[in-house]
Design a protein around this motif. Structure first.
Motif, PDB file in Angstrom:
ATOM      1  N   PRO A   1      58.278 -16.384  42.101  1.00 21.13           N
ATOM      2  CA  PRO A   1      57.321 -17.412  42.524  1.00 21.13           C
ATOM      3  C   PRO A   1      56.464 -17.932  41.370  1.00 21.13           C
ATOM      4  N   CYS A   2      56.206 -17.111  40.385  1.00 21.36           N
ATOM      5  CA  CYS A   2      55.441 -17.553  39.216  1.00 21.36           C
ATOM      6  C   CYS A   2      56.194 -18.667  38.491  1.00 21.36           C
ATOM      7  N   THR A   3      57.488 -18.458  38.268  1.00 13.08           N
ATOM      8  CA  THR A   3      58.305 -19.466  37.596  1.00 13.08           C
ATOM      9  C   THR A   3      58.437 -20.719  38.455  1.00 13.08           C
ATOM     10  N   MET A   4      58.576 -20.531  39.773  1.00  7.53           N
ATOM     11  CA  MET A   4      58.677 -21.676  40.679  1.00  7.53           C
ATOM     12  C   MET A   4      57.412 -22.522  40.621  1.00  7.53           C
ATOM     13  N   ALA A   5      56.245 -21.877  40.597  1.00  7.99           N
ATOM     14  CA  ALA A   5      54.981 -22.611  40.546  1.00  7.99           C
ATOM     15  C   ALA A   5      54.880 -23.419  39.255  1.00  7.99           C
ATOM     16  N   GLU A   6      55.336 -22.846  38.149  1.00 10.94           N
ATOM     17  CA  GLU A   6      55.295 -23.553  36.874  1.00 10.94           C
ATOM     18  C   GLU A   6      56.205 -24.782  36.884  1.00 10.94           C
ATOM     19  N   ASN A   7      57.293 -24.698  37.653  1.00 14.98           N
ATOM     20  CA  ASN A   7      58.257 -25.796  37.708  1.00 14.98           C
ATOM     21  C   ASN A   7      57.982 -26.780  38.838  1.00 14.98           C
ATOM     22  N   GLY A   8      56.869 -26.574  39.550  1.00 19.67           N
ATOM     23  CA  GLY A   8      56.512 -27.492  40.624  1.00 19.67           C
ATOM     24  C   GLY A   8      57.356 -27.333  41.870  1.00 19.67           C
ATOM     25  N   GLU A   9      57.974 -26.169  42.057  1.00 15.39           N
ATOM     26  CA  GLU A   9      58.816 -25.929  43.219  1.00 15.39           C
ATOM     27  C   GLU A   9      58.000 -25.309  44.360  1.00 15.39           C
TER      28      GLU A   9
ATOM     29  N   LYS B   1      41.437 -20.360  37.179  1.00 18.68           N
ATOM     30  CA  LYS B   1      42.526 -21.080  36.521  1.00 18.68           C
ATOM     31  C   LYS B   1      43.550 -20.041  36.050  1.00 18.68           C
ATOM     32  N   ILE B   2      44.759 -20.168  36.525  1.00 13.56           N
ATOM     33  CA  ILE B   2      45.800 -19.195  36.199  1.00 13.56           C
ATOM     34  C   ILE B   2      46.743 -19.808  35.171  1.00 13.56           C
ATOM     35  N   TYR B   3      46.901 -19.107  34.054  1.00 12.98           N
ATOM     36  CA  TYR B   3      47.786 -19.578  32.992  1.00 12.98           C
ATOM     37  C   TYR B   3      48.902 -18.556  32.786  1.00 12.98           C
ATOM     38  N   PRO B   4      50.107 -19.007  32.487  1.00  9.30           N
ATOM     39  CA  PRO B   4      51.206 -18.060  32.239  1.00  9.30           C
ATOM     40  C   PRO B   4      50.894 -17.174  31.040  1.00  9.30           C
ATOM     41  N   THR B   5      51.058 -15.877  31.219  1.00 19.89           N
ATOM     42  CA  THR B   5      50.862 -14.930  30.124  1.00 19.89           C
ATOM     43  C   THR B   5      52.042 -13.956  30.120  1.00 19.89           C
ATOM     44  N   PRO B   6      53.218 -14.407  29.666  1.00 17.82           N
ATOM     45  CA  PRO B   6      54.405 -13.544  29.702  1.00 17.82           C
ATOM     46  C   PRO B   6      54.231 -12.294  28.848  1.00 17.82           C
ATOM     47  N   SER B   7      54.782 -11.201  29.341  1.00 12.77           N
ATOM     48  CA  SER B   7      54.713  -9.925  28.633  1.00 12.77           C
ATOM     49  C   SER B   7      55.929  -9.097  29.022  1.00 12.77           C
ATOM     50  N   LEU B   8      55.993  -7.858  28.519  1.00 14.32           N
ATOM     51  CA  LEU B   8      57.100  -6.975  28.857  1.00 14.32           C
ATOM     52  C   LEU B   8      57.143  -6.690  30.356  1.00 14.32           C
ATOM     53  N   ALA B   9      55.976  -6.763  31.021  1.00 12.62           N
ATOM     54  CA  ALA B   9      55.922  -6.479  32.455  1.00 12.62           C
ATOM     55  C   ALA B   9      56.693  -7.504  33.276  1.00 12.62           C
ATOM     56  N   CYS B  10      56.948  -8.680  32.723  1.00  6.46           N
ATOM     57  CA  CYS B  10      57.674  -9.706  33.477  1.00  6.46           C
ATOM     58  C   CYS B  10      59.077  -9.241  33.866  1.00  6.46           C
ATOM     59  N   SER B  11      59.634  -8.290  33.136  1.00 11.20           N
ATOM     60  CA  SER B  11      60.996  -7.846  33.417  1.00 11.20           C
ATOM     61  C   SER B  11      61.104  -7.156  34.767  1.00 11.20           C
ATOM     62  N   TRP B  12      60.000  -6.564  35.260  1.00  5.54           N
ATOM     63  CA  TRP B  12      60.052  -5.888  36.559  1.00  5.54           C
ATOM     64  C   TRP B  12      59.042  -6.431  37.562  1.00  5.54           C
ATOM     65  N   CYS B  13      58.212  -7.383  37.174  1.00  5.81           N
ATOM     66  CA  CYS B  13      57.163  -7.893  38.048  1.00  5.81           C
ATOM     67  C   CYS B  13      57.763  -8.589  39.276  1.00  5.81           C
ATOM     68  N   PRO B  14      57.378  -8.195  40.485  1.00  2.72           N
ATOM     69  CA  PRO B  14      57.943  -8.827  41.687  1.00  2.72           C
ATOM     70  C   PRO B  14      57.514 -10.282  41.864  1.00  2.72           C
ATOM     71  N   ALA B  15      56.461 -10.702  41.148  1.00  6.37           N
ATOM     72  CA  ALA B  15      55.994 -12.086  41.272  1.00  6.37           C
ATOM     73  C   ALA B  15      56.663 -13.019  40.266  1.00  6.37           C
ATOM     74  N   ARG B  16      57.649 -12.509  39.537  1.00  7.70           N
ATOM     75  CA  ARG B  16      58.275 -13.325  38.485  1.00  7.70           C
ATOM     76  C   ARG B  16      58.886 -14.611  39.051  1.00  7.70           C
TER      77      ARG B  16
END
Length: 322
Positions: free
Chosen positions: A283-291, A266-281
């Motif tokens: 698709p991660c946001t798209m998955a949360e929005n059902g895109e 089960k994958i849950y969003p865990t935002p952190s400082l790494a989100c500023s450079w994470c290449p998966a940012r």
């Protein structure tokens, strides 16, 4: 990601340069910056051939190369005194230790482990008393807070794993923090002398200040006092100790994590400082929005080659985040 990831790549190359330096006997501190610069420029040349970066991208990469080289050059001046009395046992040490099922114990003649825990320590060293320590290198944009160090799961899990593998106590982890902000020369005034204003010397060391003609003795003394009280402006070594209870808790925690990771995680969003450079940012946001994040992954990403030709019994879990 199919596109170049300079933040990740230059971080990896800084680790590789530190590994190169500490692999020599005695450590080759002076060669670290040159090793990094050579490998980083080779990476840029490879991107020129395969990716064709924009000129602005390439210029930014060149700036990052010089930043990394300056960070390592300063580390080479600072580290020998910090490492006095230490003996390097290994660098970039990789290990696998068995993870028992929460319902049973593993051992000779008993059940096989249902998974293996993978860890990669930047270094293993012994102090003057012969005690074993892990060594980790962290490049960072800002200093870690005390609570971040106290609760960092990787440091605790690696201590647990190393003790199990080597069957001896591990005192703790020596964590070297390299701030992504280079040491600077003191500003030079119109009369050709270095400034005496401490407010303008936040990134200047006493050693660097003393190299300039006309260095003010009172300012030099103030810089030495500051470094004695606060440490180096861009480098720190934290000696992270974990209690026997904290390490022991990993015996229950890691198997529980392994069951989740190797089953239906089960994958849950865990935002952190790494989100500023994470290449998966994205698709991660798209998955949360059902895109349609899967189409994005198919176009911009590719599957990473397997670490092993055959996955060991049950699977492999890790807290490796470098």
């Amino acid at each position: 990601p199919k596109a170049p990831q300079p933040t990740l790549e230059f971080g990896r190359l800084i680790h590789a340069a530190l590994d190169h330096g500490y692999s020599a006997n005695p450590p080759d501190y002076a060669g670290m910056a040159d090793w990094f610069r050579e490998d980083a420029r080779a990476w840029i040349e490879e991107q020129d051939r395969s990716y064709k970066p924009w000129s602005s991208q390439r210029e930014a990469w060149e700036v990052d190369v010089e930043l990394g080289a300056r960070m390592l050059a300063e580390y080479a001046l600072w580290a020998p005194a910090q490492d006095k009395g230490l003996t390097v046992v290994a660098t970039e040490h990789e290990g696998l230790v068995p993870v028992e099922t929460p319902r049973g114990q593993w051992g000779p003649g008993l059940i096989e482990p249902f998974a293996l825990y993978y860890f990669r320590a930047d270094g293993l060293v012994r102090d003057e008393m012969g005690r074993l320590w892990l060594m980790e290198h962290k490049t960072t944009a800002r200093w870690w807070s005390e609570v971040m160090i106290d609760l960092d799961e990787q440091l605790t899990a690696y201590t647990w794993a190393a003790q199990r593998k080597f069957q001896e106590p591990v005192v703790g982890v020596m964590v070297n923090f390299l701030l992504k902000s280079p040491v600077e020369d003191p500003p030079i005034l119109k009369d050709g002398m270095p400034t005496t204003a401490m407010s303008r010397l936040a990134r200047t060391t006493a050693a660097r200040y003393s190299n300039f003609r006309g260095a003010n003795s009172a300012t030099l003394a103030a810089l030495m006092d500051r470094e004695r009280d606060e440490g180096h402006p861009t480098l720190r070594r934290e000696y992270v100790l974990r209690s026997e209870y904290a390490v022991g808790q990993q015996t229950q925690r890691i198997p529980a994590e392994a069951e989740g990771m190797l089953g239906s995680p089960k994958i849950y969003p865990t935002p952190s400082l790494a989100c500023s450079w994470c290449p998966a940012r994205v698709p991660c946001t798209m998955a949360e929005n059902g895109e349609d994040y899967e189409e994005h992954l198919a176009y911009f990403f590719e599957r990473r080659p397997a670490m092993w030709d055959e996955i060991p019994t049950g699977g492999v879990v890790s807290d490796d985040t470098d």
